[in-house]
Design an enzyme around this catalytic site. Sequence first.
Site, PDB file in Angstrom:
ATOM      1  N   ASP A  65      47.387  57.940  30.490  1.00  0.00           N
ATOM      2  CA  ASP A  65      45.983  57.731  30.117  1.00  0.00           C
ATOM      3  C   ASP A  65      45.389  56.636  30.991  1.00  0.00           C
ATOM      4  O   ASP A  65      45.914  55.531  31.048  1.00  0.00           O
ATOM      5  CB  ASP A  65      45.931  57.329  28.636  1.00  0.00           C
ATOM      6  CG  ASP A  65      44.549  56.884  28.209  1.00  0.00           C
ATOM      7  OD1 ASP A  65      43.562  57.370  28.807  1.00  0.00           O
ATOM      8  OD2 ASP A  65      44.449  56.052  27.279  1.00  0.00           O
TER       9      ASP A  65
ATOM     10  N   ASN B  17      41.806  55.893  30.970  1.00  0.00           N
ATOM     11  CA  ASN B  17      40.526  55.322  30.522  1.00  0.00           C
ATOM     12  C   ASN B  17      40.604  54.730  29.118  1.00  0.00           C
ATOM     13  O   ASN B  17      39.592  54.468  28.483  1.00  0.00           O
ATOM     14  CB  ASN B  17      39.401  56.365  30.609  1.00  0.00           C
ATOM     15  CG  ASN B  17      39.650  57.537  29.671  1.00  0.00           C
ATOM     16  OD1 ASN B  17      40.741  57.646  29.103  1.00  0.00           O
ATOM     17  ND2 ASN B  17      38.671  58.382  29.485  1.00  0.00           N
TER      18      ASN B  17
ATOM     19  N   ASP C  15      41.505  55.872  26.159  1.00  0.00           N
ATOM     20  CA  ASP C  15      41.192  56.568  24.905  1.00  0.00           C
ATOM     21  C   ASP C  15      42.455  57.080  24.208  1.00  0.00           C
ATOM     22  O   ASP C  15      42.379  57.789  23.212  1.00  0.00           O
ATOM     23  CB  ASP C  15      40.183  57.709  25.138  1.00  0.00           C
ATOM     24  CG  ASP C  15      40.753  58.812  26.024  1.00  0.00           C
ATOM     25  OD1 ASP C  15      41.902  58.654  26.528  1.00  0.00           O
ATOM     26  OD2 ASP C  15      40.071  59.833  26.218  1.00  0.00           O
TER      27      ASP C  15
ATOM     28  N   ASP D 212      45.175  62.006  31.013  1.00  0.00           N
ATOM     29  CA  ASP D 212      44.054  62.657  31.701  1.00  0.00           C
ATOM     30  C   ASP D 212      44.405  62.995  33.153  1.00  0.00           C
ATOM     31  O   ASP D 212      45.467  62.613  33.648  1.00  0.00           O
ATOM     32  CB  ASP D 212      42.801  61.770  31.623  1.00  0.00           C
ATOM     33  CG  ASP D 212      43.124  60.298  31.858  1.00  0.00           C
ATOM     34  OD1 ASP D 212      43.806  60.010  32.865  1.00  0.00           O
ATOM     35  OD2 ASP D 212      42.724  59.435  31.039  1.00  0.00           O
TER      36      ASP D 212
ATOM     37  N   ASP E  32      47.965  76.853  33.740  1.00  0.00           N
ATOM     38  CA  ASP E  32      48.375  77.603  32.556  1.00  0.00           C
ATOM     39  C   ASP E  32      47.262  78.599  32.244  1.00  0.00           C
ATOM     40  O   ASP E  32      46.095  78.238  32.166  1.00  0.00           O
ATOM     41  CB  ASP E  32      48.565  76.643  31.374  1.00  0.00           C
ATOM     42  CG  ASP E  32      49.706  77.052  30.474  1.00  0.00           C
ATOM     43  OD1 ASP E  32      49.686  78.206  29.996  1.00  0.00           O
ATOM     44  OD2 ASP E  32      50.606  76.227  30.251  1.00  0.00           O
TER      45      ASP E  32
ATOM     46  N   ASP F  22      50.606  82.355  29.638  1.00  0.00           N
ATOM     47  CA  ASP F  22      50.892  82.122  28.236  1.00  0.00           C
ATOM     48  C   ASP F  22      50.932  83.414  27.413  1.00  0.00           C
ATOM     49  O   ASP F  22      50.028  84.241  27.525  1.00  0.00           O
ATOM     50  CB  ASP F  22      49.765  81.229  27.696  1.00  0.00           C
ATOM     51  CG  ASP F  22      50.020  80.746  26.299  1.00  0.00           C
ATOM     52  OD1 ASP F  22      50.951  79.954  26.127  1.00  0.00           O
ATOM     53  OD2 ASP F  22      49.294  81.162  25.378  1.00  0.00           O
TER      54      ASP F  22
ATOM     55  N   GLU G 198      55.362  83.909  30.205  1.00  0.00           N
ATOM     56  CA  GLU G 198      56.060  83.570  28.970  1.00  0.00           C
ATOM     57  C   GLU G 198      56.282  84.860  28.193  1.00  0.00           C
ATOM     58  O   GLU G 198      55.454  85.259  27.390  1.00  0.00           O
ATOM     59  CB  GLU G 198      55.209  82.584  28.161  1.00  0.00           C
ATOM     60  CG  GLU G 198      55.976  81.992  27.011  1.00  0.00           C
ATOM     61  CD  GLU G 198      55.090  81.417  25.919  1.00  0.00           C
ATOM     62  OE1 GLU G 198      55.617  80.636  25.112  1.00  0.00           O
ATOM     63  OE2 GLU G 198      53.904  81.763  25.830  1.00  0.00           O
TER      64      GLU G 198
ATOM     65  N   HIS H 283      56.839  72.279  26.425  1.00  0.00           N
ATOM     66  CA  HIS H 283      56.008  71.662  25.377  1.00  0.00           C
ATOM     67  C   HIS H 283      56.159  72.347  24.015  1.00  0.00           C
ATOM     68  O   HIS H 283      55.575  71.889  23.038  1.00  0.00           O
ATOM     69  CB  HIS H 283      54.550  71.707  25.822  1.00  0.00           C
ATOM     70  CG  HIS H 283      54.067  73.125  25.935  1.00  0.00           C
ATOM     71  ND1 HIS H 283      54.519  73.988  26.917  1.00  0.00           N
ATOM     72  CD2 HIS H 283      53.228  73.844  25.171  1.00  0.00           C
ATOM     73  CE1 HIS H 283      53.954  75.170  26.742  1.00  0.00           C
ATOM     74  NE2 HIS H 283      53.169  75.105  25.695  1.00  0.00           N
ATOM     75  N   ASP H 284      56.889  73.452  23.956  1.00  0.00           N
ATOM     76  CA  ASP H 284      57.098  74.145  22.678  1.00  0.00           C
ATOM     77  C   ASP H 284      58.481  73.884  22.106  1.00  0.00           C
ATOM     78  O   ASP H 284      58.826  74.397  21.032  1.00  0.00           O
ATOM     79  CB  ASP H 284      56.958  75.664  22.865  1.00  0.00           C
ATOM     80  CG  ASP H 284      55.540  76.070  23.197  1.00  0.00           C
ATOM     81  OD1 ASP H 284      54.603  75.360  22.784  1.00  0.00           O
ATOM     82  OD2 ASP H 284      55.370  77.099  23.873  1.00  0.00           O
TER      83      ASP H 284
END
Length: 561
Positions: free
Chosen positions: A21, A23, A25, A29, A98, A199, A259, A331-332
């Site tokens: 990150d 910035n 938040d 990013d 993706d 995906d 996938e 990520h899954d």
Amino acid sequence: MKKKWWQDTVVYQIYARSFLDTNGDGIGDLPGIIKKLDYIKNLGVNVIWLSPINRSPMKDNGYDISDYYEVDPVFGTNKDLAELISGAHERGLKVLMDLVVNHVSVNHRWFQEMIKDPCGPYRDYFYVRETADGKEPNNFRSYFGGSVWEKIGESNSFYFHAFGKDQPDLNWENPKVRQDIFDMMIYWQEQGIDGFRIDAIGNIKKSETILSSCTMPADAEDGMRAIHDYVINQPGIDKFLGEMRDKVFMRFDSMTVAEINVPEKDLEAYIGENGYFSMVFDFSYADIDTNGITRPCDFASWDLKDLKRCIFHSQKNYQKYGWAAPYLENHDQPRSINKYLKDGEINYYSTTMLGVLYFFLNGTPYIYQGQEIGMSNYPFADIKEFTDVDTITKYQKAKELGDPEEKILDFLRRRSRDNARTPMQWSKELYAGFSESHPWLAVNPNYKEVNVEDEEAAERSVLHFYRSMISLRRTSEYKDTIVYGMFEGVDTEYEEDFVYRRSDDKREVLVVINYSPEQRPWCVESNDYKILLNNYDEIREQIQPYQAVVFGKNYVSDQND
Ligand code: GLC
Ligand code: CA
């Protein structure tokens, strides 16, 4: 098979939200990724796969796209993306986007138009069905749990969703949908994207059954039935996939990884010489602990024999027809060391052993951010700590079925997708150097021991080991054998021995692993091999706990001696 540019690749997957990150938040990013391009380059990989960065309400962290042409403001701007692509290209890194085209977000303009005017031109962009009694057309269960049908307002009409209710499936039968999608893909290729990770693509053709009003025999106590057999790889999908290949991939010589679990009989069509894709992800060993389970929070049991059988079988199949895409994490998935190793047995040796186990297989290996430093699952203690839509829906469903809280939490602690999504651990600083403010998902408390900065400085670390694996694969004299050589699983007497060979007419690479916490006798003769990689300092009389050695033999230089 003719050699292709995308075969000599190692891919690094970035989940932008959790990478860096810039910035303040609390959300990763694109400028954060740009800042770390040198880190990625120095790993030695040559392809980046970016998880979705398009505009999205983030109900499924970007796998619910509301605008295919815009970068979501939380990640930055289209200009940042252009900068990322050119920065990557300058460093010799290709970029995969993706591609989420089985479904869109309910916020997508097409869906919004359909809701405004249910009989208008956008009705056919989705699967909309009306019932006389106002009940769901059938009893199919979505992947994330609950019905695949969601009511449209107060009407008796429903739209179909295979995943979450905010992710309506697109109607691929409609030629307009296909053209809109292909145009968008062409647009991104023209912006410099080198290919796609695609995906949930096996789901784009639906069977008649799943769209009809029929009550199917239930497969669990919720009275519902799993959708897999009715939406994945259905007859007729070849038309859509062939069109995508011809209109987009052929034109750009794209690298594509889909996938989709492909049955052996269809592998040729998917990844053969003229296949739809460069390669496909195989789920057999990634989901070895849940395959075949229909209750939301139950595990499947497995042992090393099963794991070996799955990997060797998949390797043989993929090599017969085309190219494989081995991976331990994404990520899954939860973190691989927690899945494949017993609690209390996670250490430098076992972690690097798992790396060796998959890294020299046939195909393009994928590394998920943080895997290269040995990141582990988060110690979740309460359902409130999770954010993932799949996790929360599974929790609710398991509760409804009467599972005890502790059992559900134990499952989710091991299996939730949030495990992979905690912020990348860059340093010992506050929030692991990921952000200056409180991150969107908690940092794993082990960041003071597991982080990039310390692993860079340490003499021995998982990070250094991953670099050596990558360089052995990408730049050593054994490179061609590792990339293009034949795979052969070697049978041994004990299940703890994990041995395979890669070979061509010039060289041989032999991977020998002791997948156990005990010292054991060596199961193969290795005297006339060179040691290419070893997660211990030496070779002793016995193979050490979780020792992994890559041996090499060079017939060419042997002949010259
Ligand atoms: C794929 C993605 C996953 C997402 C799902 C729906 O499986 O990898 O993260 O939730 O598709 O798009
Ligand atoms: Ca940010």
